[in-house]
Design a protein around this motif. Structure first.
Motif, PDB file in Angstrom:
ATOM      1  N   ASP A  11       0.864  -1.213  -0.016  1.00  0.00           N
ATOM      2  CA  ASP A  11      -0.077  -0.097  -0.095  1.00  0.00           C
ATOM      3  C   ASP A  11       0.848   1.272  -0.092  1.00  0.00           C
ATOM      4  OD1 ASP A  11       0.481   0.955   2.803  1.00  0.00           O
ATOM      5  OD2 ASP A  11      -0.321  -0.798   3.412  1.00  0.00           O
ATOM      6  N   ARG A  12       0.410   2.332  -0.227  1.00  0.00           N
ATOM      7  CA  ARG A  12       1.224   3.511  -0.482  1.00  0.00           C
ATOM      8  C   ARG A  12       1.783   4.005   0.867  1.00  0.00           C
ATOM      9  NH1 ARG A  12       3.883   5.171  -4.325  1.00  0.00           N
ATOM     10  NH2 ARG A  12       2.365   3.937  -5.213  1.00  0.00           N
ATOM     11  N   LYS A  13       1.300   3.796   2.073  1.00  0.00           N
ATOM     12  CA  LYS A  13       2.124   4.253   3.082  1.00  0.00           C
ATOM     13  C   LYS A  13       3.122   3.357   3.372  1.00  0.00           C
ATOM     14  CE  LYS A  13      -1.601   6.752   5.695  1.00  0.00           C
ATOM     15  NZ  LYS A  13      -2.275   6.847   7.041  1.00  0.00           N
ATOM     16  N   HIS A 255       4.685  -0.134 -15.002  1.00  0.00           N
ATOM     17  CA  HIS A 255       4.977  -0.301 -13.621  1.00  0.00           C
ATOM     18  C   HIS A 255       6.297   0.242 -13.201  1.00  0.00           C
ATOM     19  CE1 HIS A 255       1.162  -2.104 -12.317  1.00  0.00           C
ATOM     20  NE2 HIS A 255       1.269  -2.884 -13.540  1.00  0.00           N
ATOM     21  N   ILE A 256       6.622   1.119 -12.392  1.00  0.00           N
ATOM     22  CA  ILE A 256       7.622   1.566 -11.912  1.00  0.00           C
ATOM     23  C   ILE A 256       8.176   0.936 -10.667  1.00  0.00           C
ATOM     24  CG2 ILE A 256       9.108   3.664 -11.311  1.00  0.00           C
ATOM     25  CD1 ILE A 256       7.488   5.064 -12.827  1.00  0.00           C
ATOM     26  N   ASN A 257       9.323   0.131 -10.579  1.00  0.00           N
ATOM     27  CA  ASN A 257       9.937  -0.467  -9.609  1.00  0.00           C
ATOM     28  C   ASN A 257      10.197   0.740  -8.629  1.00  0.00           C
ATOM     29  OD1 ASN A 257       9.487  -3.285 -10.140  1.00  0.00           O
ATOM     30  ND2 ASN A 257      10.884  -2.957 -11.847  1.00  0.00           N
ATOM     31  N   GLU A 258       9.078   1.167  -7.925  1.00  0.00           N
ATOM     32  CA  GLU A 258       9.617   2.292  -7.046  1.00  0.00           C
ATOM     33  C   GLU A 258      10.128   2.131  -5.850  1.00  0.00           C
ATOM     34  OE1 GLU A 258       6.176   4.483  -5.714  1.00  0.00           O
ATOM     35  OE2 GLU A 258       4.840   2.955  -6.335  1.00  0.00           O
ATOM     36  N   ASP A 259      10.361   0.972  -5.474  1.00  0.00           N
ATOM     37  CA  ASP A 259      11.023   0.614  -4.239  1.00  0.00           C
ATOM     38  C   ASP A 259      12.490   0.620  -4.508  1.00  0.00           C
ATOM     39  OD1 ASP A 259      10.572  -1.664  -5.799  1.00  0.00           O
ATOM     40  OD2 ASP A 259      11.168  -2.959  -4.244  1.00  0.00           O
ATOM     41  N   THR A 315       0.244  -2.440  -7.059  1.00  0.00           N
ATOM     42  CA  THR A 315       0.070  -0.980  -6.638  1.00  0.00           C
ATOM     43  C   THR A 315       1.252  -0.064  -6.892  1.00  0.00           C
ATOM     44  OG1 THR A 315       1.093  -1.653  -4.463  1.00  0.00           O
ATOM     45  CG2 THR A 315      -1.337  -1.566  -4.863  1.00  0.00           C
ATOM     46  N   LEU A 316       2.285  -0.578  -7.706  1.00  0.00           N
ATOM     47  CA  LEU A 316       3.345   0.345  -8.041  1.00  0.00           C
ATOM     48  C   LEU A 316       2.846   1.371  -8.902  1.00  0.00           C
ATOM     49  CD1 LEU A 316       6.038  -2.285  -8.818  1.00  0.00           C
ATOM     50  CD2 LEU A 316       5.955  -0.937  -7.218  1.00  0.00           C
ATOM     51  N   VAL A 317       3.379   2.475  -8.922  1.00  0.00           N
ATOM     52  CA  VAL A 317       2.992   3.546  -9.662  1.00  0.00           C
ATOM     53  C   VAL A 317       3.361   3.582 -11.168  1.00  0.00           C
ATOM     54  CG1 VAL A 317       5.178   5.078  -9.373  1.00  0.00           C
ATOM     55  CG2 VAL A 317       3.131   6.184  -9.986  1.00  0.00           C
ATOM     56  N   ARG A 318       2.405   3.734 -11.961  1.00  0.00           N
ATOM     57  CA  ARG A 318       2.617   3.484 -13.493  1.00  0.00           C
ATOM     58  C   ARG A 318       3.092   4.865 -14.250  1.00  0.00           C
ATOM     59  NH1 ARG A 318      -2.824   1.850 -14.945  1.00  0.00           N
ATOM     60  NH2 ARG A 318      -3.065   2.325 -12.664  1.00  0.00           N
ATOM     61  N   MET A 319       3.893   4.722 -15.100  1.00  0.00           N
ATOM     62  CA  MET A 319       4.153   5.865 -15.993  1.00  0.00           C
ATOM     63  C   MET A 319       3.430   5.520 -17.556  1.00  0.00           C
ATOM     64  SD  MET A 319       8.216   5.249 -16.854  1.00  0.00           S
ATOM     65  CE  MET A 319       8.362   5.754 -18.632  1.00  0.00           C
ATOM     66  N   GLU A 320       2.923   6.667 -18.114  1.00  0.00           N
ATOM     67  CA  GLU A 320       2.506   6.749 -19.370  1.00  0.00           C
ATOM     68  C   GLU A 320       3.593   6.351 -20.455  1.00  0.00           C
ATOM     69  OE1 GLU A 320      -1.689   9.221 -20.059  1.00  0.00           O
ATOM     70  OE2 GLU A 320       0.265  10.045 -20.424  1.00  0.00           O
TER      71      GLU A 320
END
Length: 432
Positions: A11-13, A255-259, A315-320
């Protein structure tokens, strides 16, 4: 299949808490180990203690490709060279190459994010992955290679080109996945037909395509001509290589591997963060890399971020999909090209004027670059042989500078349209 459900479905938090912890560690590390960043932060009157969470990202300095060049080759590395186990680099066609170094942990991270990428496309250990990206200093081939092995799939490391052999291996080895540029996938589709094969004769079912911009219509053509699922992947060597972001089978953003790579979107003119969901320039901060961690690296790619939960469960943020840039760089056959490179070549030649036009077209699904250039009056001869010699001379110089083949067309002085504002140097006729 989701490779790392803990991080890909957090989740985002939870994600922001993880990012904040890694960010604090990374900023402290580079402040003490990389003089470049320490000096920049001191000039901005900030220290590691000022960065407590991802909400403080905007306080940190940007990093650009020129910073990597100015500190060539190892000036931004944050560990001793004895801990570096792999070097990759750009081609250096626009100046000094950008050099990236990986520790053993970095290579493990790279394999992890590429394994996620492949899982996004529902590729499993039962697949045979034919890697037709180039191997060598370019990150494409080896990046996908080790991620595929991490996944447990069978790797076929054929590298780029040699289409006849590619076709043979597709048939003989029963490749189920092809990894290459999208334009080469279209070329392969034509070659399959020309060799009297049918897509039904092959076992191909998925394509992993990146390293150049491509459109939805191009995706449709690839999927129809090869009978496969075509997935867009995104990566850049400065951040890690392939594995930064990837589409899943729902094809609604990457999906960006934002971790590992915290994304931001900024206004390329003001450099200020834009409102959530607004389009702008993509910026990355790497928070887990050891060899070459980068703070707020400006990619120049234009996109927007999507925070809605995807139907795949991630739930990873996505980029266009990226279809534009904030600078004038062109990507032709996977090579980064700047018009200024051509200008430099022409200014060094006495026979040419600094008036030129670059025309990019797509023929037989491959990009073609034509350089139209004005020739000084006294050198514009009626002798065909003399003009041919001059044309070959310009072509040789341009190809040496750009690193790709170029067709040259000589024109008389004042033929190319002038502009009172910014000169238009590029006509891109590709339907991307």
């Amino acid at each position: 299949m989701i490779w790392n459900e803990t991080m890909e479905c957090a989740d985002r938090k939870t994600m922001e808490r993880f990012q904040s912890e890694k960010l604090r560690d990374m900023v402290t590390r580079v402040y003490h180990n990389v003089p470049f960043y320490r000096q920049k932060m001191q000039q901005m009157h900030i220290g590691p203690e000022d960065i407590t969470s991802v909400n403080d990202l905007h306080k940190l300095p940007f990093t650009t490709k020129n910073d990597l060049r100015d500190t060539y080759p190892y000036g931004l590395f944050s560990v001793p060279l004895s801990e570096i186990v792999r070097i990759h680099a750009s081609s250096g066609t626009t100046g000094k190459p950008t050099v990236v170094g990986y520790t053993r942990k970095d290579l493990a991270t790279w394999s992890e994010v590429v394994a996620r990428t492949l899982s996004c496309a529902e590729i499993t250990r039962d697949d045979f992955i034919q890697i037709a990206y180039g191997y060598g200093l370019f990150t494409g081939g080896l990046g996908v290679h080790y991620g595929s092995e991490k996944l447990g799939a069978v790797v076929i490391p054929v590298s780029g080109g040699n289409t006849k052999r590619q076709l043979q291996l597709l048939q003989d080895f029963g490749s189920t996945v092809i990894a290459c540029t999208p334009s080469y996938a279209l070329y392969l589709a034509e070659a399959i037909e020309e060799h009297g094969l049918k897509k039904e004769d092959l076992k191909l079912r998925v394509g992993i395509f990146g390293a150049e911009p491509w459109s939805e219509s191009m995706r449709n053509t690839i999927e129809n001509n090869l009978g496969i699922l075509a997935i867009d992947i995104y990566g850049l060597s400065e951040i890690i290589g392939p594995g930064v972001a990837s589409e899943c089978v729902h094809k609604c953003g990457l999906h960006i591997n934002e971790d590992h790579f915290i994304p931001e979107i900024i206004n390329p003119e003001t450099l200020e963060p834009v409102e959530k969901g607004e389009k702008g320039e993509l910026v990355f901060t790497t928070v887990t890399k050891e060899g070459l961690p980068l703070i707020r690296y400006r990619t120049r790619d234009l996109t927007r971020l999507i925070y809605d939960k995807c139907a795949c469960g991630r739930t990873l943020v996505r980029m266009e999909k990226c279809l534009g840039r904030s600078d004038d760089m062109l990507i032709i056959r996977g090579v980064n090209i700047f018009p200024s490179q051509v200008e430099t070549v022409l200014l060094e030649m006495s026979e040419t004027l600094p008036h030129y036009m670059l025309i990019v077209e797509r023929e037989n699904n491959l990009d073609k670059l034509t350089l139209m250039v004005e020739v000084e009056e006294q050198f514009f001869s009626d002798e065909i042989k003399e003009l041919e010699n001059l044309r070959n001379k310009i072509r040789h110089s341009a190809e040496s500078a750009l690193g790709i083949s170029v067709s040259v067309k000589l024109v008389e002085p004042k033929t190319i349209e002038r502009s009172e504002g910014k000169a238009k140097r590029v006509i891109d006729k590709r339907s991307i």
